[in-house]
Scaffold this active site. Sequence first.
Site, PDB file in Angstrom:
ATOM      1  N   HIS A 480       0.846  -1.197   0.000  1.00 36.54           N
ATOM      2  CA  HIS A 480       0.000   0.000   0.000  1.00 36.54           C
ATOM      3  C   HIS A 480       0.883   1.249   0.000  1.00 36.54           C
ATOM      4  CE1 HIS A 480      -4.295  -1.334   0.786  1.00 36.54           C
ATOM      5  NE2 HIS A 480      -3.622  -2.397   0.424  1.00 36.54           N
ATOM      6  N   GLU A 481       0.384   2.262  -0.688  1.00 40.63           N
ATOM      7  CA  GLU A 481       1.120   3.525  -0.868  1.00 40.63           C
ATOM      8  C   GLU A 481       2.476   3.372  -1.562  1.00 40.63           C
ATOM      9  OE1 GLU A 481       0.252   2.790   2.612  1.00 40.63           O
ATOM     10  OE2 GLU A 481      -1.756   3.490   2.168  1.00 40.63           O
ATOM     11  N   GLU A 505     -11.529   2.079   0.505  1.00 42.82           N
ATOM     12  CA  GLU A 505     -11.460   2.616   1.863  1.00 42.82           C
ATOM     13  C   GLU A 505     -11.876   4.092   1.931  1.00 42.82           C
ATOM     14  OE1 GLU A 505      -7.257   1.818   2.457  1.00 42.82           O
ATOM     15  OE2 GLU A 505      -6.743   3.909   2.100  1.00 42.82           O
TER      16      GLU A 505
HETATM   17  C1  NOJ Z   1      -3.479   2.847   4.488  1.00 38.12           C
HETATM   18  C2  NOJ Z   1      -3.871   1.567   3.812  1.00 38.12           C
HETATM   19  O1  NOJ Z   1      -4.356   1.780   2.524  1.00 38.12           O
HETATM   20  C3  NOJ Z   1      -4.903   0.888   4.662  1.00 38.12           C
HETATM   21  O2  NOJ Z   1      -5.361  -0.272   4.019  1.00 38.12           O
HETATM   22  C4  NOJ Z   1      -4.316   0.596   6.011  1.00 38.12           C
HETATM   23  O3  NOJ Z   1      -5.310   0.046   6.815  1.00 38.12           O
HETATM   24  C5  NOJ Z   1      -3.769   1.854   6.664  1.00 38.12           C
HETATM   25  N1  NOJ Z   1      -2.924   2.551   5.775  1.00 38.12           N
HETATM   26  C6  NOJ Z   1      -2.987   1.536   7.918  1.00 38.12           C
HETATM   27  O4  NOJ Z   1      -1.827   0.842   7.571  1.00 38.12           O
HETATM   28 CA    CA Z   2      -3.905   3.852   1.165  1.00 41.48          CA
END
Ligand code: NOJ
Ligand code: CA
Length: 697
Positions: A480-481, A505
């Site tokens: 992620h990111e 999300e």
């Molecule tokens: C951002 C992520 O996209 C998400 O899935 C995650 O729960 C949070 N960061 C915390 O790590």
């Molecule tokens: Ca994210």
Amino acid sequence: MVLKNMITGWLLLATALGVKAQTAGLDNVKLNFSLDGNGQPVYTVDYKNNPIILPSKLGFTLEDDSLFYKGFKVLGTEENVTDETWQTVWGEEKNIRNHYRQLTVHLQQQRHPFRLLDIEFRVFADGVGFRYVFPKQGGLKYFVVTGERTQFRLTGDHKTFWVPGDYDTNEYSYTTGKFSAIDNKEMVEKSTDIAVRTAPDRYAVQTPLMMKSDNGLYINIHEAALIGFPAMMLHADKADYTLTAHLVPDAVGNKAYLHAPFFTPWRTVIVSDKATGILSSRIILNLNEPSRIANTSWIKPMKFVGVWWEMQAGKSTWSYSDYADSLSTNGLPIPNGRHGANTANVKRYIDFASKNGIDAVLVEGWNTGWEDWFGNWKENVFDFVTPYRDFDLPGIMAYAKSKGVQMIMHNETSGSATNYERRLDSAYRFMNQFGYPAVKTGYVGKIIPRGEHHDGQWMVDHYLRVAEKAAQHQVMVDMHEPVRPTGLQRTWPNWVASEAARGNEYNAFSKGNRPEHETILPFTRLIGGPMDYTPGIFKLRNFSYDTSRRVHTTLCKQLALYVTLYSPLQMAADYPEHYEAHLDAFQFIRDVPLTWDESKVLEAEPGDYLTIARKQGAKWFIGAVTDEQARKSDIKLDFLEKGKKYKATVYADGENADWYLNPESFTIKTIDVDYKSTLRLKLAPGGGAAVSLVPVN
Ligand code: NOJ
Ligand code: CA
């Protein structure tokens, strides 16, 4: 492919070698290379005799040569044809044909120290890829790239689907509009729903950049095999509809530190007269190297549920603490003492997974550090091996095992790649010790090393170090990111998914994603590779104490996303109790495969709709999604095997379904069909449909 000044030579050679016969099907796309009067490399691309890329320049600026884009002469050229078929470890298709003509141009600068630069062009039936090669040479050893001058001169004011050229995040909604209207100033200044934004160039956009010309041609610009180099943003110049490479800088403003020999990532232009042609292109994968992992038997697509949406929705917290976590990602107050990753709650998810055919459970917030993780440039927040005291890790692993369920590790780094790198060995040994087959990583916040960017060379190298380390430990990874993907999942098939765009999300913790969002993603973000979008939300409103939050789709559209947003790792993101309320609809999530023999994009228009059919074994699955407009679609089932009868189970939006007014209304019906049948799908505003087709004997 034509090389000016050498046209006759090159074409004659091609015929003599019998190359012509091997290139049948490649003639749609023509690439022309030449040097202009200043000795600057220039190329054009045509598709079915329509210009796509007008004469566009190539080259670089280097720290010690601000003119490394002109004064060249052609030393020689080589060309050849490749036609091969390779097998995926997992993917939208089992077999992929890689058919292209390659032209390599050897250039030399006509002044001391007579530096060499090669450019390799590959022409496919549906577009082109090209890359620069800095050959091993006496006059260029270690060097610093200060800029790339690659241009894509477009033929007009195309319709463009874009997000700002932010160095640190790709989690934006897409803007659709004319090329000439590209301007990210307002967006970057006004948006507050993510932590890190760095987009100093008002007119820079990210790739994959999707466009449509007034004469109905679809054009997608991206890059493939991003290794050892910063990501390429594109600066949009409205005066002459030109995009110019804008490399993400490092902490001191340089772009890349290289050592010859080196080749850059491929710059890609996918083109088609049908939107479906963009989605079925395999150019990005074909331009990546084959798997570096010899034994891939341990890489297995997985469906998972997780202690996750409840934190996104504000029901529980990542941290184990006795005080309000007022710095949660959604910025909303969270009640005290509601740690999600407690043993009893985790077992509830394990029980659900075990009963309902779900492979694995992800748990976030299981480890210490979350009490004070959010914010920028915090070092040593997490050690990745210490559970909170209410998370009985060995007990949970044993329980999961007894239930036939696997666990997915979570490693949030809070942007501190340095801390993660120091602890990589212990983190992955820990996963091996306790039997975790996969890890979800994350890079929320500003990057450490300080001043580096998520999409710069240093981090691009970091993501690959993590993928490689994970492979050594036989662990699959979902990032992620990170920087947006460029097809590296072919080379590192254990890098099963990334987020790298605005996921589901956002519907939980912000104003959310417009209904059109999921009709654009396949044309943009997913061109590079699988996305961990986290579909499958069944309770689409009133899931948060902030009652204005809602998921901007119907329930059936959430089902359809398992087909339209390809990933070998798919979450069923909602709570067990929300699935238990609709186990009939959940059946589709149980049934839908994660890797396919064949995929057919049946209809598509970026920003409006798409319908995809995919096959595994004898079964077919269809996903159809629309934007905020209701839609009727007649799907010809002529791809089914002739002479076979199939039972179609159709998960459709209810009569009065509507993403805003009535999102959870759906119907399920079964009908008998064969290859002569036409299926009428009715999609609600913000809706979708999902279909399984199973042969009856
Ligand atoms: C951002 C992520 O996209 C998400 O899935 C995650 O729960 C949070 N960061 C915390 O790590
Ligand atoms: Ca994210």
